[in-house]
Design a protein around this motif. Structure first.
Motif, PDB file in Angstrom:
ATOM      1  N   UNK A 287       0.838  -1.199   0.000  1.00 20.20           N
ATOM      2  CA  UNK A 287       0.000   0.000   0.000  1.00 20.20           C
ATOM      3  C   UNK A 287       0.873   1.251   0.000  1.00 20.20           C
ATOM      4  N   UNK A 288       0.417   2.281  -0.680  1.00 22.44           N
ATOM      5  CA  UNK A 288       1.136   3.543  -0.653  1.00 22.44           C
ATOM      6  C   UNK A 288       0.863   4.230   0.681  1.00 22.44           C
ATOM      7  N   UNK A 289       1.673   5.230   1.008  1.00 14.07           N
ATOM      8  CA  UNK A 289       1.461   5.968   2.252  1.00 14.07           C
ATOM      9  C   UNK A 289       0.074   6.583   2.280  1.00 14.07           C
ATOM     10  N   UNK A 290      -0.316   7.090   1.121  1.00 14.69           N
ATOM     11  CA  UNK A 290      -1.620   7.725   1.027  1.00 14.69           C
ATOM     12  C   UNK A 290      -2.722   6.714   1.319  1.00 14.69           C
ATOM     13  N   UNK A 291      -2.599   5.528   0.695  1.00 13.26           N
ATOM     14  CA  UNK A 291      -3.601   4.485   0.898  1.00 13.26           C
ATOM     15  C   UNK A 291      -3.640   4.056   2.365  1.00 13.26           C
ATOM     16  N   UNK A 292      -2.465   3.976   2.976  1.00 15.79           N
ATOM     17  CA  UNK A 292      -2.386   3.588   4.392  1.00 15.79           C
ATOM     18  C   UNK A 292      -3.081   4.615   5.280  1.00 15.79           C
ATOM     19  N   UNK A 293      -2.831   5.885   4.991  1.00 19.14           N
ATOM     20  CA  UNK A 293      -3.451   6.944   5.794  1.00 19.14           C
ATOM     21  C   UNK A 293      -4.962   6.946   5.628  1.00 19.14           C
ATOM     22  N   UNK A 294      -5.367   6.756   4.371  1.00 19.61           N
ATOM     23  CA  UNK A 294      -6.803   6.722   4.059  1.00 19.61           C
ATOM     24  C   UNK A 294      -7.480   5.579   4.816  1.00 19.61           C
ATOM     25  N   UNK A 295      -6.834   4.426   4.806  1.00 20.39           N
ATOM     26  CA  UNK A 295      -7.366   3.272   5.519  1.00 20.39           C
ATOM     27  C   UNK A 295      -7.465   3.595   7.013  1.00 20.39           C
ATOM     28  N   UNK A 296      -6.455   4.299   7.512  1.00 26.31           N
ATOM     29  CA  UNK A 296      -6.453   4.705   8.917  1.00 26.31           C
ATOM     30  C   UNK A 296      -7.673   5.539   9.258  1.00 26.31           C
ATOM     31  N   UNK A 297      -8.030   6.445   8.363  1.00 34.13           N
ATOM     32  CA  UNK A 297      -9.209   7.292   8.586  1.00 34.13           C
ATOM     33  C   UNK A 297     -10.477   6.448   8.622  1.00 34.13           C
ATOM     34  N   UNK A 298     -10.571   5.539   7.645  1.00 36.61           N
ATOM     35  CA  UNK A 298     -11.757   4.684   7.573  1.00 36.61           C
ATOM     36  C   UNK A 298     -11.889   3.844   8.842  1.00 36.61           C
ATOM     37  N   UNK A 299     -10.769   3.277   9.289  1.00 39.51           N
ATOM     38  CA  UNK A 299     -10.795   2.416  10.468  1.00 39.51           C
ATOM     39  C   UNK A 299     -11.037   3.215  11.755  1.00 39.51           C
ATOM     40  N   UNK A 300     -10.498   4.416  11.806  1.00 38.81           N
ATOM     41  CA  UNK A 300     -10.689   5.237  13.003  1.00 38.81           C
ATOM     42  C   UNK A 300     -12.159   5.580  13.206  1.00 38.81           C
ATOM     43  N   UNK A 301     -12.864   5.788  12.095  1.00 37.74           N
ATOM     44  CA  UNK A 301     -14.300   6.070  12.196  1.00 37.74           C
ATOM     45  C   UNK A 301     -15.040   4.921  12.856  1.00 37.74           C
ATOM     46  N   UNK A 302     -14.502   3.708  12.652  1.00 35.29           N
ATOM     47  CA  UNK A 302     -15.133   2.529  13.264  1.00 35.29           C
ATOM     48  C   UNK A 302     -14.486   2.199  14.597  1.00 35.29           C
ATOM     49  N   UNK A 303     -13.705   3.140  15.116  1.00 36.27           N
ATOM     50  CA  UNK A 303     -13.034   2.979  16.414  1.00 36.27           C
ATOM     51  C   UNK A 303     -11.972   1.876  16.419  1.00 36.27           C
ATOM     52  N   UNK A 304     -11.513   1.494  15.262  1.00 32.88           N
ATOM     53  CA  UNK A 304     -10.412   0.528  15.188  1.00 32.88           C
ATOM     54  C   UNK A 304      -9.125   1.313  14.960  1.00 32.88           C
ATOM     55  N   UNK A 305      -8.437   1.612  16.046  1.00 32.87           N
ATOM     56  CA  UNK A 305      -7.217   2.410  15.924  1.00 32.87           C
ATOM     57  C   UNK A 305      -6.035   1.533  15.543  1.00 32.87           C
ATOM     58  N   UNK A 306      -6.078   0.293  15.997  1.00 29.96           N
ATOM     59  CA  UNK A 306      -5.031  -0.654  15.634  1.00 29.96           C
ATOM     60  C   UNK A 306      -5.669  -1.815  14.884  1.00 29.96           C
ATOM     61  N   UNK A 307      -5.056  -2.198  13.785  1.00 29.41           N
ATOM     62  CA  UNK A 307      -5.626  -3.276  12.985  1.00 29.41           C
ATOM     63  C   UNK A 307      -4.537  -3.926  12.155  1.00 29.41           C
TER      64      UNK A 307
END
Length: 418
Positions: A287-307
């Motif tokens: 994954x690119x850095x951008x994709x990783x960050x984007x995924x982080x945003x999506x997961x944070x919305x679901x309260x999954x900070x670590x995955x």
RNA sequence: GCCGCCGUAGUAUAGCCCGGUUUAGUAUGCGGGCCUGUCGAGCCCGUGACCCGGGUUCAAAUCCCGGCGGCGGCGCCA
């Protein structure tokens, strides 16, 4: 009780003199109050004390705690150890702003400030917690060489060093060595520097960083390794939350309580998820850095900070990861914390013939890895492990904007001093 | 490797686009004075800076070129 430290601020209001002293026993400042009538013995001495002075004092907490900045003491004994030769180049009282560059130059001095001290102490706490976890779970601490021969892993570029008549390199990872030790230990861990010669200049890369590495044998699946990693990270984070309250408070960080298991996402799921959000992702690349960050945003919305992201394609991984039967995907995983990869690991290929095949498939010459391959000849059990970046973990726990804040003495693209 | 932005006292910044109105402003620090415990204390006085080199111009902190340094984006990587 005797306390030692440095004067970070001196205020005189009328005839009352106030010294704020940063001691290493706490991130909270000690506030020393002197009145001419009560403290006749030291008053003249204290009037002479400058910001930056190293001193020790004995005393007791004052009945009246008027200060909002620290714990007030009535001083009974005062010893001056060293006075600054010049005014300090940076403000240790936290009033004048300081740029990152200057901050890094004077980190050793700025660590008198509660916030800087807090970062250093929490880093120390991470290491302490990690050791506790590993020792309680049957891991043996090992140390592998940091000066290594060529071709350790591919991937990141290496720093070359002259080793007598041979060329050698600084180790970018203990990977191969910790695996070799699974020929004789069930579980090992190492807390170690990584050296990477990549010329990056980003808020999340260092050329010398530290990692917590572990490797364990006799596993039944990659899940065993992920379980160790998530338990370790949860232990560390919860340990810091519990034992470093003052430090976290000083940094304005809400203590985080983690529970396991962490969410697991298949790489293919991540690709679909990101594509559905309109992010361009290749299915055979990391994954690119951008994709990783984007995924982080999506997961944070679901309260999954670590995955976890599990099952990276073989085309994007190192040779030692175990391939699935399909030959396309592997048992490599990443652990991301709010959109940043903080650890990666997986199940390794422990079968000699398959490993030789994998090397060839990656265009590497097995002869260069003979010292490593030999370890797979005499009863190498199924095993796996991971490397966890200490600075990245610290950065995410403390919401630091730049990874350089997570190290006292930074080694990056251009920084070699101090 | 490619690209962008930035570089003013000890520290942090304004001024730069639109060259002269600048003895380069402000804050903080530092030195001095005042103030019956401040807490980003306050008030008064003082102190101290245009990254380096070249160019354009009557005139450069300001425009141009090169160097050095800083920060970031992409790639690569943890």
């Amino acid at each position: 009780m005797r306390y030692c430290g440095w004067v970070v601020r001196k205020v005189q209001v009328g005839r009352v003199l106030i010294l704020e002293v940063s001691t290493s026993s706490s991130v909270r400042l000690s506030v020393l109050v002197f009145k001419p009538e009560r403290d006749r013995d030291f008053y003249a001495t204290v009037r002479d004390v400058d910001v930056g002075t190293a001193l020790c004092f004995e005393g007791f907490p004052a009945e009246e705690q008027k200060s909002k900045r620290g714990i007030e003491y009535v001083v009974e004994k005062l010893e001056i150890y060293a006075k600054p030769l010049e005014p300090l180049p940076v403000d240790t009282a936290g009033k004048t702003p300081v740029l990152l560059d200057t901050r890094l130059k004077y980190r050793w001095l700025l660590a008198r400030k509660p916030e800087e001290r807090a970062i250093v102490r929490i880093r120390s706490g991470i290491i302490k917690a990690a050791r506790e976890y590993f020792e309680a779970n049957g891991f043996t601490e090992i140390h592998t060489p940091k000066i290594v021969a060529a071709g350790a892993e591919g991937g990141a570029t290496l720093f070359k060093v002259q080793y007598f008549e041979n060329d050698a390199y600084l180790s970018q990872s203990p990977q191969l060595y910790k695996q070799m030790l699974i020929a004789s230990f069930e579980k090992v861990y190492e807390i170690t520097p990584y050296f990477r010669a990549e010329k990056f200049n980003t808020p999340r890369h260092l050329n010398e960083s530290w990692g917590i590495d572990a490797e364990q044998g006799f596993i039944s699946s990659v899940e065993d390794v992920m379980k160790t990693l998530e338990e370790l990270v949860a232990y560390i984070v919860n340990y810091v939350s519990k034992n470093y309250r003052e430090e976290l408070e000083e940094l304005g960080i809400q203590p985080l309580q983690l529970t396991t298991p962490f969410k697991r996402l298949k790489f293919t799921e991540v690709v679909d998820l990101l594509r559905s959000e309109g992010v361009d992702v290749r299915e055979n690349e990391d994954l690119s850095d951008y994709a990783e960050r984007k995924l982080g945003e999506i997961m944070s919305e679901k309260k999954h900070y670590l995955y976890f992201i599990v099952g990276f394609p073989w085309s994007s991984t190192a040779f030692y990861y175990m391939r699935e039967e399909d030959g396309i995907y592997t048992r490599k995983f990443d652990l991301d914390f709010k959109g940043l990869e903080i650890a990666s690991g997986g199940q390794r290929e422990h079968r000699y013939e398959k490993l030789v095949e994998a090397l060839k498939d990656k265009g590497l010459n097995p002869e260069n890895y003979s010292f490593y391959l030999e370890a797979f000849k005499y009863g190498m059990p199924p095993h796996g492990g991971f490397g966890l970046g200490i600075e990245r973990l610290l950065m995410k726990i403390l919401n630091l904007e730049n990874i350089r804040e997570a190290v006292l003495f930074v080694r990056d693209r251009t920084r070699l001093i101090p």
